[in-house]
Scaffold this motif. Structure first.
Motif, PDB file in Angstrom:
ATOM      1  N   LEU A  27       2.495   1.791  -3.335  1.00 27.39           N
ATOM      2  CA  LEU A  27       1.632   2.013  -4.511  1.00 27.39           C
ATOM      3  C   LEU A  27       0.832   3.248  -4.277  1.00 27.39           C
ATOM      4  N   SER A  28       0.993   3.887  -3.024  1.00 23.73           N
ATOM      5  CA  SER A  28       0.222   5.056  -2.671  1.00 23.73           C
ATOM      6  C   SER A  28       0.416   6.169  -3.505  1.00 23.73           C
ATOM      7  N   GLY A  29       1.682   6.464  -4.193  1.00 21.56           N
ATOM      8  CA  GLY A  29       1.758   7.495  -5.239  1.00 21.56           C
ATOM      9  C   GLY A  29       1.030   7.408  -6.231  1.00 21.56           C
TER      10      GLY A  29
ATOM     11  N   ILE B 204       0.798  -1.253  -0.154  1.00 27.37           N
ATOM     12  CA  ILE B 204       0.013  -0.112   0.075  1.00 27.37           C
ATOM     13  C   ILE B 204       0.895   1.235  -0.009  1.00 27.37           C
ATOM     14  N   ILE B 205       1.901   1.258   0.766  1.00 25.19           N
ATOM     15  CA  ILE B 205       2.824   2.332   0.868  1.00 25.19           C
ATOM     16  C   ILE B 205       3.370   2.752  -0.498  1.00 25.19           C
TER      17      ILE B 205
ATOM     18  N   ALA C 267      -1.725   5.621  -6.461  1.00 26.23           N
ATOM     19  CA  ALA C 267      -3.218   5.838  -6.244  1.00 26.23           C
ATOM     20  C   ALA C 267      -3.740   7.211  -6.165  1.00 26.23           C
ATOM     21  N   PHE C 268      -2.721   8.024  -5.336  1.00 24.48           N
ATOM     22  CA  PHE C 268      -3.062   9.349  -5.294  1.00 24.48           C
ATOM     23  C   PHE C 268      -3.062  10.229  -6.389  1.00 24.48           C
TER      24      PHE C 268
END
Length: 148
Positions: free
Chosen positions: A104-106, A101-102, A108-109
């Motif tokens: 892929l967060s970029g 999740i961390i 996702a945002f």
């Protein structure tokens, strides 16, 4: 388990205890199958090797047999060991998911920002256009059907 079976049996009759046992059996079985599939899929994705899958299957079966053997002893300490091992394995899985999740967060945002920008422009049903983003590993053809 016994407390739950007795509580349900006192409310609905003798079949309540059997229902709880059967429900627990199905829950345990489906959990074993789901966790097996989840891990096998990830192992194949990471290593693309029949050998890694074979090793995983052998290890998985060994752990199931080990758990059955330990549980068969009936010792409360052994049950505590099994629960601790299960908690530890779920902790490893949660840690791996949090790391993903961390990482892929970029992405996702960015995608969420695109969605919000389309909504702000008055588009009632925003569509993701993968060609706008340089996302490693994304298959652009999957998204081409509805791209605007």
């Amino acid at each position: 388990m016994t407390l739950t079976q007795d509580a349900l049996a006192s409310e609905v009759g003798a079949w309540g205890g059997s229902f709880v046992a059967l429900a627990l059996l199905f829950f345990a079985f489906t959990s074993i199958i789901a966790n097996y599939y989840y891990a096998e899929t990830n192992i194949f994705y990471l290593w693309h090797s029949r050998t890694s899958i074979f090793c995983y299957r052998a290890l998985y079966i060994a752990f199931i047999l080990f758990g059955a053997w330990v549980a068969n002893s009936g010792s409360a300490d052994n049950f505590a060991l099994l629960w601790n091992m299960a908690d530890m394995s779920m902790g490893f899985m949660a840690t791996a998911n949090l790391l993903a999740i961390i990482l892929l967060s970029g992405v996702a945002f960015k995608v969420m920002g695109d969605y919000e920008a389309q909504r702000a422009r008055g588009i009632s049903e925003p569509v993701f256009d993968a060609r706008q983003y340089d996302i490693e590993g994304i298959e652009h053809d999957v998204w081409d059907g509805d791209a605007r």
